[in-house]
Design an enzyme around this catalytic site. Structure first.
Site, mmCIF file in Angstrom:
data_model
loop_
_atom_site.group_PDB
_atom_site.id
_atom_site.type_symbol
_atom_site.label_atom_id
_atom_site.label_comp_id
_atom_site.label_asym_id
_atom_site.label_seq_id
_atom_site.Cartn_x
_atom_site.Cartn_y
_atom_site.Cartn_z
ATOM 1 N N CYS A 153 59.413 -54.365 2.577
ATOM 2 C CA CYS A 153 59.903 -53.611 1.425
ATOM 3 C C CYS A 153 61.399 -53.840 1.245
ATOM 4 O O CYS A 153 62.206 -53.322 2.023
ATOM 5 C CB CYS A 153 59.612 -52.122 1.607
ATOM 6 S SG CYS A 153 60.303 -51.085 0.307
ATOM 7 N N CYS A 196 63.423 -50.741 0.454
ATOM 8 C CA CYS A 196 63.611 -49.847 1.612
ATOM 9 C C CYS A 196 64.721 -50.354 2.519
ATOM 10 O O CYS A 196 65.563 -49.590 2.981
ATOM 11 C CB CYS A 196 62.323 -49.756 2.435
ATOM 12 S SG CYS A 196 60.848 -49.341 1.513
ATOM 13 N N ASP A 197 64.694 -51.649 2.814
ATOM 14 C CA ASP A 197 65.540 -52.211 3.865
ATOM 15 C C ASP A 197 66.613 -53.176 3.367
ATOM 16 O O ASP A 197 67.392 -53.695 4.175
ATOM 17 C CB ASP A 197 64.663 -52.942 4.891
ATOM 18 C CG ASP A 197 63.636 -52.008 5.524
ATOM 19 O OD1 ASP A 197 63.949 -50.819 5.669
ATOM 20 O OD2 ASP A 197 62.528 -52.469 5.850
#
Length: 316
Positions: free
Chosen positions: A137, A140-141
């Site tokens: 993701c 997300c990261d």
């Protein structure tokens, strides 16, 4: 063992399909509960930018999901954070038994809206470095790789979108595509080709990722010739984002529905499966387009179909 809680409908999953189903179930006056194991909104909350949901331009996944949740709860929907371990059918009563972590439900009907999870690419070291240099993701990261180099594995819309997102953060984005072409939409391909921070490597695969605590060595293969080559990095300076598709979360109903070759549930236009009273909505079912808007539509159809199955009036 806790006693069975009787319900008209149990909705498994709290993403756009499940929340939409909760809204429509409530409007049909169904005694329903929505069960979510991790976070309301599902994969949607990981999306940083949404521009294709009608009537809500320039939003993000968390904001849109939270609005759906608020609307469902304002209407009186019962939403519980509780992972489901099994869905069975009682042959004697014809009703469903849904086993969750903290409760058991006896339901006249069930909507599976559990979505899908990331599919691994399968290179050596992928599992070892998952969460430590290998991610599924970008939204997300991605911030962990500001001004660093990243590799994105995949050739579809998701990979293209995430590569473009990462290009705003990372110093360089290398898109690894095992085939000789991208499967992404033409507009996305054009954006990738015009972005000077993005390098496209077609007919290429990652063979392995190595390192001590974090990736520092990536071995790649030229799929046209079979030759392999190595790229080395200082550990912590490179990230690998795997975006090669998703695995549908249909294990809970695998014995109650027909599945296609990829494991997606086969339904009719009413979201009904071959088991009466069991419906599947959203990314877990076989369909040509998996987007937030189609998931929400699926949920609405599934809930009204469940109401009709139970002999209750539905919105027309």
């Amino acid at each position: 063992m806790p006693e069975l809680v009787s319900k008209d409908l149990v909705i498994v999953g709290g993403g756009p399909a499940g929340l939409s189903a909760a809204i429509y179930a409530r409007r049909s006056l169904l005694d329903a509960v929505t069960l979510e194991r991790e976070a309301l909104g599902g994969q949607t909350i990981l999306t940083s930018e949404i521009d294709n949901y009608p009537g809500v331009p320039h939003t993000d996944g968390f904001t849109l999901s939270d609005a759906m949740r608020a609307q469902a709860e304002e209407l009186g929907a019962h939403i519980v954070m509780d992972p489901v371990s099994s869905i069975g059918l009682d042959d004697k009563t014809g009703r469903f038994v849904v086993e969750a972590a903290s409760a058991r439900y006896d339901a006249a009907s069930v909507i599976l809206a559990a979505g899908a999870r990331p599919r691994p690419a399968g290179f050596e070291g992928e599992e070892r470095f998952a969460g430590h240099g290998v991610s599924y993701c970008a939204t997300c990261d991605g911030m962990f790789y500001r001004d660093k180099q990243v590799f994105v594995v995949g050739g579809g819309n998701s990979a293209a979108e995430e590569a473009l997102f990462l290009a705003r953060i990372a110093s360089k984005v290398t898109l690894i595509v095992r085939k000789d072409h991208l499967r992404a939409q033409t507009a996305l391909v054009r954006e990738l080709e015009e972005n000077e921070k993005v390098e496209l490597r077609l007919l290429t695969s990652i063979v392995s990722v190595e390192g001590d605590e974090l990736p520092g060595k990536i071995t790649l293969r030229d799929n046209a010739t079979g030759a392999t080559y190595v790229e080395r990095f200082e550990e912590g300076s490179v990230g690998i984002f795997v975006l090669v598709g998703r695995i549908p979360e249909t294990e809970l109903v695998s014995g109650l529905v027909k599945l296609d070759g990829q494991g997606y549930a086969l339904t009719d236009e009413r979201m009904a499966t071959w088991t009466p009273g069991l419906f599947v909505a959203g990314d877990a079912r076989a369909k040509p387009l998996r987007q937030i808007v189609t998931a929400a539509s699926d949920g609405a159809v599934a809930a009204t179909s469940a109401a009709a199955y139970l002999g209750l009036p539905v919105e027309g």
